[in-house]
Design a protein around this motif. Structure first.
Motif, PDB file in Angstrom:
ATOM      1  N   LYS A  90      -6.510   9.539  -2.465  1.00 34.51           N
ATOM      2  CA  LYS A  90      -7.550   8.520  -2.568  1.00 34.51           C
ATOM      3  C   LYS A  90      -8.358   8.801  -3.825  1.00 34.51           C
ATOM      4  CE  LYS A  90      -7.848   5.399   0.587  1.00 34.51           C
ATOM      5  NZ  LYS A  90      -8.689   4.212   0.641  1.00 34.51           N
ATOM      6  N   ILE A 118      -7.347  -4.445   0.689  1.00 28.92           N
ATOM      7  CA  ILE A 118      -7.580  -4.978   2.038  1.00 28.92           C
ATOM      8  C   ILE A 118      -9.062  -5.293   2.262  1.00 28.92           C
ATOM      9  CG2 ILE A 118      -7.853  -2.740   3.213  1.00 28.92           C
ATOM     10  CD1 ILE A 118      -6.060  -5.868   4.631  1.00 28.92           C
ATOM     11  N   THR A 119      -9.947  -4.470   1.704  1.00 30.93           N
ATOM     12  CA  THR A 119     -11.383  -4.710   1.913  1.00 30.93           C
ATOM     13  C   THR A 119     -11.765  -6.101   1.412  1.00 30.93           C
ATOM     14  OG1 THR A 119     -11.702  -2.355   1.609  1.00 30.93           O
ATOM     15  CG2 THR A 119     -13.672  -3.708   1.567  1.00 30.93           C
ATOM     16  N   SER A 171     -20.489   1.333   3.696  1.00 27.09           N
ATOM     17  CA  SER A 171     -19.662   2.247   2.909  1.00 27.09           C
ATOM     18  C   SER A 171     -18.234   2.211   3.426  1.00 27.09           C
ATOM     19  CB  SER A 171     -20.236   3.665   3.029  1.00 27.09           C
ATOM     20  OG  SER A 171     -19.389   4.600   2.400  1.00 27.09           O
ATOM     21  N   VAL A 172     -17.264   2.335   2.544  1.00 27.30           N
ATOM     22  CA  VAL A 172     -15.856   2.297   2.938  1.00 27.30           C
ATOM     23  C   VAL A 172     -14.962   2.968   1.897  1.00 27.30           C
ATOM     24  CG1 VAL A 172     -15.457   0.065   1.813  1.00 27.30           C
ATOM     25  CG2 VAL A 172     -13.907   0.803   3.622  1.00 27.30           C
ATOM     26  N   THR A 215      -2.688   7.566  12.252  1.00 23.51           N
ATOM     27  CA  THR A 215      -3.470   7.036  11.127  1.00 23.51           C
ATOM     28  C   THR A 215      -3.104   7.675   9.793  1.00 23.51           C
ATOM     29  OG1 THR A 215      -5.190   8.719  11.375  1.00 23.51           O
ATOM     30  CG2 THR A 215      -5.454   6.672  12.648  1.00 23.51           C
ATOM     31  N   GLN A 257      -8.218   0.880   7.554  1.00 24.34           N
ATOM     32  CA  GLN A 257      -7.066   0.988   6.652  1.00 24.34           C
ATOM     33  C   GLN A 257      -6.457  -0.395   6.392  1.00 24.34           C
ATOM     34  OE1 GLN A 257      -4.730   3.466   9.465  1.00 24.34           O
ATOM     35  NE2 GLN A 257      -5.012   5.143   7.997  1.00 24.34           N
ATOM     36  N   THR A 258      -5.633  -0.471   5.355  1.00 23.07           N
ATOM     37  CA  THR A 258      -4.865  -1.691   5.084  1.00 23.07           C
ATOM     38  C   THR A 258      -4.150  -2.119   6.367  1.00 23.07           C
ATOM     39  OG1 THR A 258      -4.502  -0.862   2.847  1.00 23.07           O
ATOM     40  CG2 THR A 258      -3.095  -2.676   3.572  1.00 23.07           C
ATOM     41  N   GLU A 259      -3.602  -1.142   7.058  1.00 23.93           N
ATOM     42  CA  GLU A 259      -2.813  -1.408   8.256  1.00 23.93           C
ATOM     43  C   GLU A 259      -3.658  -1.932   9.415  1.00 23.93           C
ATOM     44  OE1 GLU A 259      -2.816   1.308   6.422  1.00 23.93           O
ATOM     45  OE2 GLU A 259      -0.788   2.069   6.098  1.00 23.93           O
ATOM     46  N   GLU A 306     -13.478   6.167   1.733  1.00 22.64           N
ATOM     47  CA  GLU A 306     -13.326   7.617   1.750  1.00 22.64           C
ATOM     48  C   GLU A 306     -14.561   8.179   2.453  1.00 22.64           C
ATOM     49  OE1 GLU A 306     -14.175   9.328  -2.084  1.00 22.64           O
ATOM     50  OE2 GLU A 306     -14.901   7.408  -2.781  1.00 22.64           O
ATOM     51  N   ILE A 354     -14.234  11.999   9.407  1.00 22.56           N
ATOM     52  CA  ILE A 354     -12.934  11.929   8.734  1.00 22.56           C
ATOM     53  C   ILE A 354     -12.885  13.003   7.646  1.00 22.56           C
ATOM     54  CG2 ILE A 354     -11.332  10.441   7.444  1.00 22.56           C
ATOM     55  CD1 ILE A 354     -12.086   9.364  10.259  1.00 22.56           C
ATOM     56  N   THR A 377       0.840  -1.191   0.000  1.00 28.22           N
ATOM     57  CA  THR A 377       0.000   0.000   0.000  1.00 28.22           C
ATOM     58  C   THR A 377       0.876   1.242   0.000  1.00 28.22           C
ATOM     59  OG1 THR A 377      -1.965   1.004   0.963  1.00 28.22           O
ATOM     60  CG2 THR A 377      -0.295   0.255   2.514  1.00 28.22           C
ATOM     61  N   TRP A 419     -14.755   3.181   8.894  1.00 33.72           N
ATOM     62  CA  TRP A 419     -13.420   3.753   8.655  1.00 33.72           C
ATOM     63  C   TRP A 419     -12.369   2.740   9.086  1.00 33.72           C
ATOM     64  CZ3 TRP A 419      -9.138   4.224  11.628  1.00 33.72           C
ATOM     65  CH2 TRP A 419      -8.066   4.927  11.062  1.00 33.72           C
ATOM     66  N   ASP A 453      -4.629  10.314   8.871  1.00 31.99           N
ATOM     67  CA  ASP A 453      -5.858  11.021   8.501  1.00 31.99           C
ATOM     68  C   ASP A 453      -6.087  12.219   9.414  1.00 31.99           C
ATOM     69  OD1 ASP A 453      -6.386   9.103   6.627  1.00 31.99           O
ATOM     70  OD2 ASP A 453      -8.344   8.530   7.411  1.00 31.99           O
TER      71      ASP A 453
HETATM   72  C1  WTA Z   1      -9.753   6.388   3.967  1.00 31.99           C
HETATM   73  C2  WTA Z   1      -9.384   1.031   2.978  1.00 31.99           C
HETATM   74  C3  WTA Z   1     -13.542   8.144   5.469  1.00 31.99           C
HETATM   75  C4  WTA Z   1      -8.887   7.000   5.057  1.00 31.99           C
HETATM   76  C5  WTA Z   1     -10.211   0.176   3.947  1.00 31.99           C
HETATM   77  C6  WTA Z   1      -7.915   5.876   5.384  1.00 31.99           C
HETATM   78  C7  WTA Z   1     -12.097   6.453   4.887  1.00 31.99           C
HETATM   79  C8  WTA Z   1      -7.687   5.258   4.034  1.00 31.99           C
HETATM   80  C9  WTA Z   1     -13.076   5.478   5.227  1.00 31.99           C
HETATM   81  C10 WTA Z   1      -7.238   3.826   4.085  1.00 31.99           C
HETATM   82  C11 WTA Z   1     -14.353   5.956   5.681  1.00 31.99           C
HETATM   83  C12 WTA Z   1     -11.267   4.465   4.582  1.00 31.99           C
HETATM   84  N1  WTA Z   1     -14.521   7.288   5.790  1.00 31.99           N
HETATM   85  N2  WTA Z   1     -12.333   7.766   5.015  1.00 31.99           N
HETATM   86  N3  WTA Z   1     -15.342   5.128   5.995  1.00 31.99           N
HETATM   87  N4  WTA Z   1     -12.525   4.271   5.028  1.00 31.99           N
HETATM   88  N5  WTA Z   1     -10.994   5.781   4.479  1.00 31.99           N
HETATM   89  O1  WTA Z   1      -5.650   1.382   3.229  1.00 31.99           O
HETATM   90  O2  WTA Z   1      -8.220   8.110   4.518  1.00 31.99           O
HETATM   91  O3  WTA Z   1      -7.038   1.499   1.107  1.00 31.99           O
HETATM   92  O4  WTA Z   1      -6.713   6.328   5.957  1.00 31.99           O
HETATM   93  O5  WTA Z   1      -8.049   0.985   3.346  1.00 31.99           O
HETATM   94  O6  WTA Z   1      -8.957   5.359   3.383  1.00 31.99           O
HETATM   95  O7  WTA Z   1      -7.201   3.281   2.794  1.00 31.99           O
HETATM   96  P1  WTA Z   1      -6.920   1.753   2.566  1.00 31.99           P
END
Ligand code: WTA
Length: 631
Positions: A520, A310-311, A385-386, A497, A415-417, A388, A511, A264, A413, A499
């Motif tokens: 993103k 990751i999702t 929802s996921v 994070t 992250q990959t981590e 952003e 967020i 990532t 909300w 963010d």
């Molecule tokens: C953003 C995706 C707002 C955020 C699962 C985070 C979100 C990054 C949300 C991680 C949400 C993810 N509302 N922002 N519900 N979900 N983000 O690693 O900026 O691809 O730090 O993981 O996505 O992105 P990643």
């Protein structure tokens, strides 16, 4: 939540039906328990799964931030995702329902999944893959991607899935960094009626690979592809061999043994491999899916992400299987052949819980309500929802048009981590459109200023997490120093994070977006450094800077600024060529929206490009502190 507390702003309270059906009715009580006894909460969740040997210690924080969970335990996520279900009635339950873009379909039971995974695992074993070996998987959304991931996990090998939308450079970098022995791919994939040339891209990417010995190719499109003798094998040929039978023992692993790495984009440089392990990840992902999307035996779950992110890892492949759920997967584009393909699929298969990204909602919203309205979406009971922040307008459309005003939206909300949902409601939590509500059980978040002071409610700051959690990343593969530096050094003791966010007076988190050099685009995570390095690999470009600017559908779009080499003219045709160049090197998702040719880029005296300033200028905003600007 039973007692209705008066919340500020626009609030959607769960209906009596939703509360009635939810397995967890009292959010506050569980939250309080987990807050008082973090280890007790997670241990009790872990008790619901099977272990070859139980842990001696739930959490070892003696070498923080190198946390360990379920220390001394033995397990394998595949034992919980498949093996244990075979002993129960779930043996004949559907694990996966799949539809290809051309309309072909498959339904696979847990029994069938076990046979497929064992066959794949036996083939990998015959290719010399064993515990700790890395395998790169580069495929479309077809059932075999799931079989391949699970086969690796079964053997204790570490999979590295590369999203099938990435192109040569991105794939090559990930194969080489992981030193993969084997690459698993397909002849192609269907997308919008066209073939994605997966095998061709693999051929390019492994041309000079020092590690790859074998490429396994799944037949999907049936088109003619180049096969290199002694390196490339058709999966269906290998499957005919006597070694490829349906029995294979699941490797007994330590809870902390690696399950996968996933690349990532981070703050600087090339993408980093985030490492997740068997034990904690299995507990964390299944617990969050169970409480947040409340999967029950009569549900059909559709996480419309790609397994390459990751999702998809957590919520298409692992957590639903650990819970013994039925998942749905669709190969192609949401608007192919018409903008109602997704809605048609929900009606056709009677899907009940649906999880996607705001960018997809906004994209489909543009086609109008008549497309979803011609389908019976009454099977749906929960939405998610996921990726952003979801803008309230898209939230309300999703809620009203898709959810018929009866389905709560779980805005998760993570992250990959983090491996699993971190800030998220459950079905009984009152919702505010655009907020992921509060941290999941056992977690707390804070908003800090630059110096590490708490900011007041309603003010923006850096979001950090306070407590370790089982599915947390363990390290950056081959780069532990970077792990400490990137996530644990800005505010010692807290997980950073990346963010920015606000907390309101009800304790709900909002967020805002990334504060580092991550963009993103349509929910996909890209680094400015990757885009810039693709641009400067073009002979016309001397220097480049990439930033993200707001976009109606994509959330953010990439805008690039290029300084051309001496003697090269700034023609519009060159801008188009550069856009194509980035797309060919990284993938379509990284295509810049616009390229601007400039003579100079704003830099600090130490030579760092001030992207913040480029962004402020493009948006006509106050340029803020420019005291470090070179001139
Ligand atoms: C953003 C995706 C707002 C955020 C699962 C985070 C979100 C990054 C949300 C991680 C949400 C993810 N509302 N922002 N519900 N979900 N983000 O690693 O900026 O691809 O730090 O993981 O996505 O992105 P990643």
């Amino acid at each position: 939540m039973t007692a209705k507390k008066q919340l500020q702003g626009e609030v959607f309270y769960p209906s009596a039906e939703v509360v009635e059906k939810a397995r967890l009715k009292d959010w506050e009580a569980t939250a309080q328990w987990a807050a008082e006894d973090l280890e007790g909460f997670w241990a009790s969740e872990a008790e619901e799964l099977e272990w070859y040997k139980k842990w001696d210690q739930v959490l070892d924080d003696s070498k923080a931030p190198f946390y360990k969970w379920f220390v001394g335990a033995q397990t394998n996520i595949v034992h919980n995702a498949i093996d244990r279900h075979l002993k129960t009635w779930r043996r004949n339950k559907l694990a996966l329902i799949w539809e290809g873009e051309p309309g072909d379909s498959r339904a696979i039971s847990y029994h069938g999944l076990n046979r497929e995974v064992n066959q794949f695992a036996n083939i990998l074993k015959a290719m010399g893959v064993g515990k700790g070996d890395r395998v790169t998987i580069y495929m479309g959304r077809i059932p075999e991607i799931m079989f391949a991931m699970l086969a690796c996990a079964k053997l204790g090998a570490i999979h590295s899935v590369v999203y099938g939308g990435f192109s040569v450079d991105a794939l090559q970098g990930r194969i080489d960094d992981s030193e993969s022995k084997v690459v698993i791919t397909a002849d192609g994939g269907w997308m919008r009626g066209k073939i994605v040339e997966l095998k061709q891209i693999v051929d390019e990417a492994v041309k000079h690979s020092p590690s790859v010995q074998t490429v396994i190719v799944v037949k999907r499109t049936g088109q003619e592809v180049y096969m290199e003798t002694g390196r490339d094998y058709w999966y269906h040929d290998l499957a005919q061999l006597p070694i490829a039978n349906g029995d294979c023992e699941t490797e007994k692993l330590d809870a902390e043994d690696p399950l996968f790495i996933l690349y990532t984009s981070g703050t600087t440089g090339t993408p980093k491999a985030i490492l997740h392990t068997h034990g904690g990840y299995m507990v964390g992902t299944s617990t969050t899916l169970k409480y947040v999307f409340d999967l029950q035996d009569d549900d059909r779950w559709w996480c419309a992400a790609d397994p390459g992110w990751i999702t998809g890892h957590s919520y298409i492949v692992y957590a639903p299987l650990v819970l013994g759920a039925t998942s749905f997967m669709y190969e192609g584009a949401p608007n192919y052949p018409y903008p109602d393909r997704w809605w048609k699929l929900i009606a056709k298969y009677g899907l009940s819980v649906f999880y996607t990204a705001p960018t997809a909602i906004r994209g489909l919203m543009r086609f109008g309500e008549s497309w979803p309205n011609r389908h019976d979406l009454s099977s749906l009971r929960l939405l998610g929802s996921v990726g952003e922040p979801i803008n309230p307008e898209a939230w309300k459309w999703y809620h009203r048009v898709i959810g018929g005003e009866r389905c709560p939206i779980m805005d998760t909300w993570w992250q990959t981590e983090t491996g699993n949902f971190m800030i998220t409601p459950t079905p009984v939590v009152p919702l505010k459109p655009g907020s992921g509500t509060r941290p999941f059980f056992g977690q707390e978040a804070e908003i800090l200023d630059d110096d590490g002071n708490l900011v007041a409610d309603g003010e923006e700051g850096y979001m950090v997490l306070k407590h370790p959690w089982p599915a947390m990343l363990r390290t950056i593969y081959k780069n532990p120093d970077r792990y400490v530096e990137q996530y644990w050094s800005k505010y010692p003791g807290y997980y950073t994070t990346g963010d920015s966010a606000k907390r309101d007076s009800d304790g709900y988190f909002w967020i805002i977006g990334r504060v580092d050099d991550v963009i993103k685009v349509s929910g996909y995570r890209l680094g400015t450094a990757e885009i810039e390095s693709a641009l400067v690999s073009h002979p016309a470009v001397a220097e480049a800077a990439a930033i993200g600017l707001p976009h109606d559908v994509k959330g953010q779009a990439i805008h690039a600024y290029c300084i051309l080499r001496a003697g090269v003219g700034a023609a519009p045709a060159l801008a188009d060529e550069l856009i194509q160049h980035v797309s060919d090197h990284i993938g379509k998702i990284a295509r810049p929206e616009e390229i601007t040719f400039v003579d100079k880029l704003p830099k600090t005296r130490s030579g760092k490009i001030m992207r913040r300033l480029l962004k402020a200028r493009a948006l006509g905003l106050d340029e803020g502190d420019t005291s470090t600007l070179e001139d």
